[in-house]
Design an enzyme around this catalytic site. Structure first.
Site, PDB file in Angstrom:
ATOM      1  N   HIS A 117       0.711  -1.295  -0.021  1.00 19.31           N
ATOM      2  CA  HIS A 117      -0.032  -0.053  -0.080  1.00 19.31           C
ATOM      3  C   HIS A 117       0.887   1.097  -0.055  1.00 19.31           C
ATOM      4  O   HIS A 117       0.834   2.212   0.742  1.00 19.31           O
ATOM      5  CB  HIS A 117      -0.922  -0.160   0.987  1.00 19.31           C
ATOM      6  CG  HIS A 117      -1.982  -1.151   1.218  1.00 19.31           C
ATOM      7  ND1 HIS A 117      -2.549  -1.505  -0.139  1.00 19.31           N
ATOM      8  CD2 HIS A 117      -2.753  -1.879   2.049  1.00 19.31           C
ATOM      9  CE1 HIS A 117      -3.424  -2.340   0.116  1.00 19.31           C
ATOM     10  NE2 HIS A 117      -3.716  -2.526   1.402  1.00 19.31           N
ATOM     11  N   HIS A 190      -9.617   1.688   0.939  1.00 16.24           N
ATOM     12  CA  HIS A 190      -9.234   0.778   1.821  1.00 16.24           C
ATOM     13  C   HIS A 190     -10.358   0.759   2.953  1.00 16.24           C
ATOM     14  O   HIS A 190     -10.260   0.789   4.153  1.00 16.24           O
ATOM     15  CB  HIS A 190      -8.171   0.698   2.337  1.00 16.24           C
ATOM     16  CG  HIS A 190      -7.617  -0.657   2.786  1.00 16.24           C
ATOM     17  ND1 HIS A 190      -8.272  -1.772   3.653  1.00 16.24           N
ATOM     18  CD2 HIS A 190      -6.444  -1.522   2.263  1.00 16.24           C
ATOM     19  CE1 HIS A 190      -7.429  -2.723   3.481  1.00 16.24           C
ATOM     20  NE2 HIS A 190      -6.514  -2.811   3.100  1.00 16.24           N
ATOM     21  N   GLU A 322     -11.635  -3.652  -2.814  1.00 16.45           N
ATOM     22  CA  GLU A 322     -10.623  -2.619  -3.241  1.00 16.45           C
ATOM     23  C   GLU A 322     -10.468  -2.868  -4.736  1.00 16.45           C
ATOM     24  O   GLU A 322      -9.650  -3.482  -5.273  1.00 16.45           O
ATOM     25  CB  GLU A 322      -9.279  -2.910  -2.456  1.00 16.45           C
ATOM     26  CG  GLU A 322      -9.500  -2.804  -1.226  1.00 16.45           C
ATOM     27  CD  GLU A 322      -8.269  -3.392  -0.303  1.00 16.45           C
ATOM     28  OE1 GLU A 322      -7.265  -2.981  -0.504  1.00 16.45           O
ATOM     29  OE2 GLU A 322      -8.490  -4.346   0.331  1.00 16.45           O
TER      30      GLU A 322
END
Length: 357
Positions: A117, A190, A322
């Site tokens: 991420h 997220h 996502e």
């Protein structure tokens, strides 16, 4: 589910909005509220994060269906990315490196030997600027990412807009423009969803339908192997609605996999990604996107996480959907490219529709 056209439908924006200070105004971090009828969306410019989404069930009872925390300090120390925009490259990059135009870029590893991420301080862990915030309208967050931030090449202007669309819908538009160098971009939201209510237990008896007939399988470090395999006759098959918990025991640890969407990412239309429904509350959440993949995650790592309003979140307390480019695409030439060049614009759109009956 008919296709949605990108453009005009995402310009049908929100209604009344009010802002209050989240903790203090000293660091410029605030809480913002968008409200339309009996739907209330709260966000913060820390990570361009969704803090809560409150809406009615089939009996008119209001519940918050997004997991989160009560305090900004908890968000700052969070490792679950609750409600945040993640990037510059969401999901995992294997070996924390990639090669672009003959140059190998080494990234900080924050997930074993991999980058997750965007790295240890990705876009979920920075203060975003509020570019536009209008009552009865929308909110737009912007962030200027510098050349070399978390190891990624080139300066990047990033913009995220949250808005209401049509009836009972929320649109999210993510944009990014490289200023000086080609760079990978893969932004994702997220948010952790429990459509019965954030403090209502697990999502194992929620039903889900995912409009994908294949996945990108992963190795033991959750890095894609580069293959694309069919879901037919496996525990990953949700082409027809199934309870999430019906076959989760067949998947080590729970679901955490990228689905290859059937129609998405192939044109200027939004295509269906998933539908989630809960028979107790009567709520139904539809998700549409223009991206080719969606990561389905069932909060496998939760272990009595202390959440907002005194809630304690158990394992599988929520699900994440996502929408994204494929994980580790920078190291798999057969995956859709995530490289964006100066003069080009990355555009990622998600549209949610909520109903209850």
């Amino acid at each position: 589910m008919a296709k949605l056209v990108i453009g005009c439908c995402l310009l049908l924006l929100a209604s009344a909005a009010v802002s209050v200070t989240f903790v203090s105004a000293d660091d410029g971090i605030k809480l913002y509220e968008l409200k339309r009828g009996d739907i209330t969306l709260k966000l913060t410019n820390w990570g361009a994060t969704i803090v809560s989404l409150i809406l009615p069930d089939k009996n008119g009872k209001l519940d918050d269906i997004v997991l989160g925390y009560d305090s900004l300090d908890t968000y700052k120390n969070d490792t679950t990315y609750f409600g945040a925009i993640v990037g510059r490259v969401a999901n995992r990059i294997g070996g924390a490196h990639f090669t672009l135009d003959g140059v190998t870029y080494k990234l900080p590893a924050n997930d074993g030997n991999n980058t997750l991420h965007g790295g240890p301080k990705g876009y979920a862990d920075v203060v975003w600027h509020v570019e536009s915030y209008k009552e009865n309208s929308h909110i737009t967050f912007t962030y200027k990412s510098f050349d070399g931030e978390e190891g990624f090449p080139g300066a990047l202007d990033v913009k995220v807009t949250y808005m209401f669309v049509r009836n009972n819908g929320i649109g999210i538009k993510m944009e990014a423009r490289p200023l000086d160098k080609p760079t990978p971009v893969n932004l994702a939201l997220h948010a952790y969803w429990n459509i019965r209510g954030h403090n209502s237990g697990t999502i194992l008896d929620h039903q889900i339908q995912i409009f994908a007939n294949s996945i990108t399988p992963v190795d033991g470090g959750l890095i894609p192997t580069g293959q694309i395999t069919p879901v037919q006759n496996t525990a990953f098959d949700f082409l027809e609605p199934q309870e999430i918990g019906s076959r989760i025991s067949q998947v080590a640890g729970g679901y955490d996999i990228n689905y290859v969407l059937i129609d998405a990412g192939k044109g200027k239309h939004l295509s269906p990604a998933a539908v989630v429904s809960d028979k107790v509350s009567g709520r139904r959440m539809e998700l549409w996107t223009n991206k080719p993949g969606v990561q389905f995650y069932t909060s496998n790592m939760f272990s009595n996480v202390a959440g907002k309003d005194g809630a304690v979140y158990p394992t599988h307390a929520a699900l994440c959907l996502e929408t994204q480019g494929f994980p580790d695409s920078v190291n798999h030439p057969n995956f859709p490219s995530q490289i964006v060049k100066p003069g080009e614009t990355y555009e990622h759109i998600m549209a949610f529709r909520f109903t209850s009956h």
